[in-house]
Write a protein that holds these residues in place. Sequence first.
Motif, short mmCIF file in Angstrom:
data_model
loop_
_atom_site.label_atom_id
_atom_site.label_comp_id
_atom_site.label_asym_id
_atom_site.label_seq_id
_atom_site.Cartn_x
_atom_site.Cartn_y
_atom_site.Cartn_z
N ALA A 248 0.90 -1.28 0.13
CA ALA A 248 -0.03 0.01 0.04
C ALA A 248 0.98 1.27 0.04
CB ALA A 248 -0.84 -0.03 1.14
N LEU A 249 1.96 1.30 0.69
CA LEU A 249 2.97 2.39 0.93
C LEU A 249 3.48 2.68 -0.32
CD1 LEU A 249 4.49 1.97 4.23
CD2 LEU A 249 3.25 3.79 3.46
N LEU A 250 4.12 1.59 -1.08
CA LEU A 250 4.78 1.75 -2.38
C LEU A 250 3.77 2.22 -3.54
CD1 LEU A 250 7.29 -1.55 -2.53
CD2 LEU A 250 7.58 0.82 -1.92
N ARG A 251 2.35 1.66 -3.53
CA ARG A 251 1.45 2.23 -4.49
C ARG A 251 1.31 3.80 -4.39
NH1 ARG A 251 -1.44 -2.77 -3.63
NH2 ARG A 251 -2.49 -1.79 -1.67
N GLU A 252 1.25 4.46 -3.23
CA GLU A 252 0.98 5.64 -2.91
C GLU A 252 2.20 6.71 -2.97
OE1 GLU A 252 -1.98 6.58 -3.10
OE2 GLU A 252 -2.59 4.59 -2.93
N LEU A 253 3.43 6.18 -3.18
CA LEU A 253 4.61 6.88 -3.42
C LEU A 253 4.78 7.43 -4.96
CD1 LEU A 253 7.31 5.01 -1.57
CD2 LEU A 253 6.24 7.05 -0.92
N PRO A 254 5.33 8.33 -4.89
CA PRO A 254 5.54 8.93 -6.59
C PRO A 254 6.18 7.96 -7.46
CG PRO A 254 6.22 10.38 -4.99
CD PRO A 254 5.98 9.21 -4.15
N ARG A 255 5.61 8.00 -8.52
CA ARG A 255 6.14 7.03 -9.71
C ARG A 255 7.54 6.92 -9.84
NH1 ARG A 255 2.13 4.25 -8.20
NH2 ARG A 255 0.19 4.37 -9.27
N ARG A 256 8.30 5.84 -9.93
CA ARG A 256 9.82 5.98 -10.29
C ARG A 256 10.01 6.02 -11.69
NH1 ARG A 256 11.25 0.44 -6.87
NH2 ARG A 256 8.92 0.07 -7.35
N THR A 257 11.08 6.63 -12.16
CA THR A 257 11.39 6.83 -13.39
C THR A 257 12.48 5.73 -13.87
OG1 THR A 257 13.42 8.02 -12.93
CG2 THR A 257 11.20 9.19 -13.25
N HIS B 299 12.22 4.88 -1.29
CA HIS B 299 11.80 3.56 -1.61
C HIS B 299 12.95 2.58 -0.91
CE1 HIS B 299 9.53 5.08 -4.93
NE2 HIS B 299 8.93 4.24 -4.73
N ILE B 300 13.97 3.08 -0.92
CA ILE B 300 15.19 2.00 -0.26
C ILE B 300 15.00 1.95 1.04
CG2 ILE B 300 17.51 1.94 0.12
CD1 ILE B 300 18.17 3.23 -2.59
N ARG B 301 14.69 3.15 1.95
CA ARG B 301 14.43 3.27 3.44
C ARG B 301 13.27 2.49 3.84
NH1 ARG B 301 16.01 2.89 8.16
NH2 ARG B 301 14.99 4.34 9.53
N ILE B 302 12.33 2.57 3.11
CA ILE B 302 10.79 1.56 3.31
C ILE B 302 11.23 0.26 3.24
CG2 ILE B 302 8.64 1.11 2.53
CD1 ILE B 302 8.21 4.06 2.03
N ARG B 303 11.95 -0.15 2.32
CA ARG B 303 12.33 -1.52 1.97
C ARG B 303 13.03 -1.90 3.16
NH1 ARG B 303 14.88 -1.79 -3.16
NH2 ARG B 303 12.73 -1.49 -4.06
N ALA C 97 1.46 2.21 9.42
CA ALA C 97 1.96 2.23 8.23
C ALA C 97 0.63 2.34 6.97
CB ALA C 97 2.77 1.06 7.53
N HIS C 98 -0.43 1.68 7.59
CA HIS C 98 -1.85 1.68 6.81
C HIS C 98 -2.36 3.16 6.58
CE1 HIS C 98 -2.64 -2.25 5.39
NE2 HIS C 98 -2.13 -2.82 6.28
N GLN C 99 -2.17 3.51 7.89
CA GLN C 99 -2.81 4.86 8.04
C GLN C 99 -2.10 5.99 7.22
OE1 GLN C 99 -2.59 5.92 12.20
NE2 GLN C 99 -4.66 4.67 12.62
N PHE C 100 -0.78 5.88 7.15
CA PHE C 100 -0.02 6.68 6.32
C PHE C 100 -0.21 6.39 4.67
CE2 PHE C 100 3.80 7.81 3.92
CZ PHE C 100 3.84 9.14 4.04
N ALA C 101 -0.35 5.24 4.52
CA ALA C 101 -0.83 4.74 3.08
C ALA C 101 -2.19 5.45 2.73
CB ALA C 101 -0.88 3.41 2.64
#
Length: 111
Positions: free
Chosen positions: A13-22, A31-35, A59-63
């Motif tokens: 859920a967190l990765l879906r809401e982060l800005p898209r990667r190029t 992304h690295i820190r969350i992983r 984490a769910h609330q943040f997402a």
Amino acid sequence: MSLQAQARSSYRALLRELPRRTLSNPTTPLHIRIRELYRNPVVRETMNTETLQSRIQEAHQFAQYARAQRKYLTLVERYNPGMRMDEQEKIRLTARRVGLDLPVEAKDQKE
């Protein structure tokens, strides 16, 4: 649902809401820190299940918050289309709305 499944769900859920990667930069520091937070077994082993459960809920609330912010920005842009336009473009579109066309201005005519 097990804690592992909940953690996996919150991670996705967190990765879906982060800005898209190029393509030029597939992983960002965020992304690295969350992983790292989700993969680090030392952190998981030192926490009791209640603490781990509360972290997963955070984490769910943040997402959910990130999803709401993304939708809010989409709606603001949709219902305020002139928000990102320059002044000349706003004037031109306002004139067209009432059926007028602005005259074409000559730019840097040198004779």
